[in-house]
Design a protein around this motif. Structure first.
Motif, PDB file in Angstrom:
ATOM      1  N   GLN A  83       0.819  -1.218   0.000  1.00  0.00           N
ATOM      2  CA  GLN A  83       0.000   0.000   0.000  1.00  0.00           C
ATOM      3  C   GLN A  83       0.853   1.268   0.000  1.00  0.00           C
ATOM      4  O   GLN A  83       0.360   2.352  -0.340  1.00  0.00           O
ATOM      5  N   LEU A  84       2.125   1.151   0.356  1.00  0.00           N
ATOM      6  CA  LEU A  84       3.012   2.311   0.422  1.00  0.00           C
ATOM      7  C   LEU A  84       3.836   2.514  -0.842  1.00  0.00           C
ATOM      8  O   LEU A  84       4.532   3.520  -0.975  1.00  0.00           O
ATOM      9  N   GLY A 122       0.079   7.308   8.287  1.00  0.00           N
ATOM     10  CA  GLY A 122      -0.726   6.399   9.098  1.00  0.00           C
ATOM     11  C   GLY A 122      -0.431   4.944   8.768  1.00  0.00           C
ATOM     12  O   GLY A 122      -0.317   4.096   9.663  1.00  0.00           O
ATOM     13  N   THR A 123      -0.278   4.628   7.487  1.00  0.00           N
ATOM     14  CA  THR A 123       0.025   3.254   7.068  1.00  0.00           C
ATOM     15  C   THR A 123       1.423   2.848   7.492  1.00  0.00           C
ATOM     16  O   THR A 123       1.658   1.699   7.895  1.00  0.00           O
ATOM     17  N   PHE A 124       2.356   3.784   7.434  1.00  0.00           N
ATOM     18  CA  PHE A 124       3.734   3.493   7.845  1.00  0.00           C
ATOM     19  C   PHE A 124       3.783   3.101   9.320  1.00  0.00           C
ATOM     20  O   PHE A 124       4.403   2.100   9.686  1.00  0.00           O
ATOM     21  N   TRP A 125       3.127   3.894  10.179  1.00  0.00           N
ATOM     22  CA  TRP A 125       3.137   3.587  11.610  1.00  0.00           C
ATOM     23  C   TRP A 125       2.328   2.328  11.907  1.00  0.00           C
ATOM     24  O   TRP A 125       2.663   1.583  12.839  1.00  0.00           O
ATOM     25  N   ILE A 337      -9.147   1.803   2.364  1.00  0.00           N
ATOM     26  CA  ILE A 337      -8.614   3.173   2.294  1.00  0.00           C
ATOM     27  C   ILE A 337      -7.144   3.216   2.706  1.00  0.00           C
ATOM     28  O   ILE A 337      -6.511   4.271   2.629  1.00  0.00           O
ATOM     29  N   GLY A 338      -6.632   2.080   3.149  1.00  0.00           N
ATOM     30  CA  GLY A 338      -5.239   2.024   3.592  1.00  0.00           C
ATOM     31  C   GLY A 338      -5.158   1.796   5.094  1.00  0.00           C
ATOM     32  O   GLY A 338      -5.909   2.423   5.857  1.00  0.00           O
ATOM     33  N   THR A 373      -8.436  -2.186   5.022  1.00  0.00           N
ATOM     34  CA  THR A 373      -7.662  -3.120   4.192  1.00  0.00           C
ATOM     35  C   THR A 373      -8.484  -3.767   3.093  1.00  0.00           C
ATOM     36  O   THR A 373      -7.926  -4.494   2.269  1.00  0.00           O
ATOM     37  N   GLY A 374      -9.796  -3.541   3.063  1.00  0.00           N
ATOM     38  CA  GLY A 374     -10.627  -4.083   2.012  1.00  0.00           C
ATOM     39  C   GLY A 374     -10.826  -5.589   2.105  1.00  0.00           C
ATOM     40  O   GLY A 374     -10.438  -6.231   3.084  1.00  0.00           O
ATOM     41  N   LEU A 375     -11.404  -6.144   1.072  1.00  0.00           N
ATOM     42  CA  LEU A 375     -11.666  -7.582   1.051  1.00  0.00           C
ATOM     43  C   LEU A 375     -10.368  -8.391   1.076  1.00  0.00           C
ATOM     44  O   LEU A 375     -10.331  -9.504   1.618  1.00  0.00           O
ATOM     45  N   ALA A 376      -9.315  -7.832   0.505  1.00  0.00           N
ATOM     46  CA  ALA A 376      -8.022  -8.529   0.515  1.00  0.00           C
ATOM     47  C   ALA A 376      -7.534  -8.719   1.946  1.00  0.00           C
ATOM     48  O   ALA A 376      -7.084  -9.801   2.339  1.00  0.00           O
TER      49      ALA A 376
END
Length: 456
Positions: A83-84, A122-125, A337-338, A373-376
């Motif tokens: 995602q990053l 936010g995703t990184f942390w 959305i991440g 994270t969605g359906l995945a």
């Protein structure tokens, strides 16, 4: 080698305690500290594996292999890392047009590119924090190979719950409130320990109650090895601790925390009864329900008693919040959305009727997972859960001692998972660390041997 492993286990016990202390660290500072400590231990552990002689038997070779759960945990981390990765806008638009629409400005200097998260920081942390959790989980499940290792970690989890209650009560008795009334929406009479929200404290207490029950079962299993006086004193102290934890659970005032524990106890009791019919187990269940009913009728807290329980089951306005979360998920169904991007994105979907103005979580761990994270991500999470429960079932059927100890720990695991339907305790590091520690303990039981005479 055994000394090195033992040192690592003691260090892991310290890491479990560290986040529960009343220190004003930000989530980022806590995540970095935890990651640094666990990564250092992981490096030492990996080095010990390299210099360790080859496995002398097939059983040891199998145990040293990377298991299905560990592969899936690495897959989750890989998915978050993806995602990053900056991608051309055209690729992001093909994968998620809604995500591409959020990247109409050159944020983070990504000119002509975008990522599959609405909030890179936010995703990184999130990645760092969950990497720490997974490392802790893997190390505990693999390193605990002696009975005293198991007792040390279980006792640590048990004492953390007692510490939270004592800290809160003593602080308020001295006229000092660690959490102000404003931070708790006016509910300053509730027990919160070192947390802002009493719901988080109740989730932690449920895990501590399961750890205490596990210690009682373990002591019973080795009672023939202990002096009668020592056994009696140990049982008495742990029993008093369990009563104190029940007191804290009631005073925390969380209907979700209490009901999740009751449902978990009922489910585990039924499973044990089906496996091996036992009047003792059924009698214990009856007494548990009777005691909880008496407590709620006569000694319940201001917000947790039978008279108020019905009102608390309205879910405190959560359905209105969940409606907005579901609407947001519809725009990002596949990849979400991440991870860690909820707070930044939800204001675009929040209705005016939802309070407070800033909403940090979906107040449902499963909805939060789906929308970030969605359906995945949901698929990966489901596979981890299936692999975990399949492993637990195998351990559960090993013998009577394994069955009762596993069942005791699973009371905490199931209570946490049920409570997660209406809370997001996995986003609170002190609680999440205890949850992953308890789940690791259930797997580590397979490394321990017990004499079948011990519970006769």
């Amino acid at each position: 080698m055994s000394i090195l492993v033992s040192v690592c286990v003691v260090a892991l016990a310290c890491i479990i305690v560290f986040p529960t202390l009343p220190l004003k660290f930000t989530l980022q500072q806590l995540a970095i500290s935890l990651l640094g400590a666990t990564s250092l231990i992981m490096a030492v552990f990996a080095l010990s594996k390299i210099i360790q002689p080859a496995a002398v038997n097939k059983a040891e070779t199998v145990r040293n292999r990377i298991g299905a759960i560990e592969w899936l945990l690495m897959a989750i981390l890989a998915y978050i890392a993806i995602q990053l990765i900056p991608l051309p806008r055209s690729v992001v638009d093909a994968l998620s047009s809604s995500m591409a629409a959020l990247w109409q400005v050159d944020a983070y200097g990504l000119k002509g590119k975008a990522v599959l998260t609405a909030d890179i920081s936010g995703t990184f942390w999130f990645f760092i924090t969950w990497c720490s959790y997974f490392i802790l989980f893997v190390l505990l499940s693999r390193l605990i190979s002696r009975h005293w290792h198991f007792v040390l970690i279980t006792l640590t989890i048990f004492l953390i719950g007692l510490y939270q209650i004592i800290f809160d009560e003593v602080a308020k008795h001295l006229g000092y409130e660690y959490i102000t009334a404003g931070q708790t929406d006016g509910h300053s009479y509730r027990l919160t320990g070192t947390f802002v929200n009493s719901n988080n404290l109740s989730a932690l207490i449920n895990l501590s109650i399961a750890a205490g029950l596990t210690l009682l079962v373990y002591l019973k299993s080795i009672s023939y090895q202990l002096n009668t006086a020592v056994f009696t004193v140990a049982i008495g102290l742990i029993g008093l601790g369990e009563l104190a934890l029940f007191y804290g659970l009631i005073k925390a005032g969380s209907a979700g925390g209490l009901l999740s524990l009751v449902v978990s106890v009922v489910l585990i009791t039924l499973i044990v009864t089906i496996q091996k019919f036992s009047f003792k187990v059924l009698t214990g269940l009856f007494l548990f329900i009777a005691i909880m009913s008496v407590i709620l009728i006569f000694y319940g807290s201001r917000e947790l008693n039978l008279a108020q329980l019905r009102d608390n089951l309205t879910l405190s306005g959560r359905p209105l919040l969940w409606h907005g979360v579901i609407e947001m998920w519809k725009d990002f169904p596949l990849f979400g959305i991440g991870a860690g991007a909820f707070e930044w994105t939800f204001p675009m979907y929040k209705s005016d009727a939802v309070t407070p103005l800033r909403v940090f979580t979906a107040h449902s761990g499963y909805l939060h997972l789906a929308v970030e994270t969605g359906l995945a991500g949901v698929l990966l999470g489901t596979l981890v859960a299936c692999a975990y429960f399949r492993k637990i079932l195998k351990i559960f059927k090993k013998n009577r001692v394994h069955m009762y100890i596993t069942s005791s720990l699973m009371i905490g695991v199931l209570a946490f998972m049920i409570h997660e339907c209406v809370e997001t305790n996995l986003l609170i590091p002190p609680v999440a660390i205890l949850f992953f520690s308890v789940t690791a303990l259930t797997l580590a039981i397979e490394n321990l041997t017990f004499d079948m005479r011990q519970l006769n």
